[in-house]
Write a protein that holds these residues in place. Structure first.
Motif, PDB file in Angstrom:
ATOM      1  N   PHE A 255       0.803  -1.206   0.000  1.00  0.00           N
ATOM      2  CA  PHE A 255       0.000   0.000   0.000  1.00  0.00           C
ATOM      3  C   PHE A 255       0.843   1.267   0.000  1.00  0.00           C
TER       4      PHE A 255
ATOM      5  N   ARG B 250       2.624   5.964  -5.878  1.00  0.00           N
ATOM      6  CA  ARG B 250       2.403   6.067  -7.325  1.00  0.00           C
ATOM      7  C   ARG B 250       1.067   6.712  -7.648  1.00  0.00           C
ATOM      8  N   SER B 251       0.061   6.471  -6.824  1.00  0.00           N
ATOM      9  CA  SER B 251      -1.231   7.101  -7.040  1.00  0.00           C
ATOM     10  C   SER B 251      -1.131   8.618  -6.889  1.00  0.00           C
TER      11      SER B 251
ATOM     12  N   THR C 254      -0.349  -7.619 -10.340  1.00  0.00           N
ATOM     13  CA  THR C 254      -0.183  -6.171 -10.475  1.00  0.00           C
ATOM     14  C   THR C 254      -1.438  -5.462  -9.981  1.00  0.00           C
ATOM     15  N   LEU C 255      -1.250  -4.287  -9.415  1.00  0.00           N
ATOM     16  CA  LEU C 255      -2.354  -3.423  -9.016  1.00  0.00           C
ATOM     17  C   LEU C 255      -2.396  -2.239  -9.969  1.00  0.00           C
ATOM     18  N   LYS C 256      -3.551  -1.978 -10.525  1.00  0.00           N
ATOM     19  CA  LYS C 256      -3.688  -0.879 -11.474  1.00  0.00           C
ATOM     20  C   LYS C 256      -4.133   0.380 -10.745  1.00  0.00           C
ATOM     21  N   ILE C 257      -3.639   1.515 -11.206  1.00  0.00           N
ATOM     22  CA  ILE C 257      -4.009   2.806 -10.631  1.00  0.00           C
ATOM     23  C   ILE C 257      -4.892   3.510 -11.652  1.00  0.00           C
TER      24      ILE C 257
ATOM     25  N   TYR D 142       1.726   1.695  -3.617  1.00  0.00           N
ATOM     26  CA  TYR D 142       0.504   2.042  -4.349  1.00  0.00           C
ATOM     27  C   TYR D 142       0.117   3.493  -4.106  1.00  0.00           C
TER      28      TYR D 142
ATOM     29  N   VAL E 215       1.471  -1.260 -10.201  1.00  0.00           N
ATOM     30  CA  VAL E 215       2.301  -1.597  -9.049  1.00  0.00           C
ATOM     31  C   VAL E 215       2.533  -3.101  -9.056  1.00  0.00           C
TER      32      VAL E 215
ATOM     33  N   THR F  48      -3.243  -9.776  -2.023  1.00  0.00           N
ATOM     34  CA  THR F  48      -3.922  -9.091  -3.117  1.00  0.00           C
ATOM     35  C   THR F  48      -4.631 -10.024  -4.075  1.00  0.00           C
TER      36      THR F  48
END
Length: 85
Positions: A29, A35-36, A69-72, A32, A54, A65
């Protein structure tokens, strides 16, 4: 209270697993959010750039998760410049 042989080792293992899980979640987090915020700042500027996904480690993917990858996705909504009467 009676303890069985190996109980302390099992409690240590479960405690270490919980510690690693919480630490992994906090690190994911933190990246994340950083970058957010960068995407939000560039969206407000003159030339917005595309969002960088991320990357998540194997441990966090498996237990936290569920994805690699986590998208922003940040939307920039500019306020109206009209003067209300």
């Amino acid at each position: 209270m009676a303890t069985r042989r190996g109980q302390a080792l099992i409690e240590l293992a479960l405690g270490m697993f919980a510690l690693v899980l919480v630490t992994s979640a906090l690190c994911v987090f933190a990246v994340y959010i950083a970058r957010s915020l960068r995407v939000q700042n560039t969206a407000r500027g003159a030339s917005p750039t595309t969002a960088e996904p991320v990357e998540v480690g194997d441990f966090a993917e498996r237990y936290f998760t569920g994805t690699k990858t986590l998208k922003i996705n940040e939307r920039a909504e500019m306020p109206t410049t009209a003067i209300l009467k």
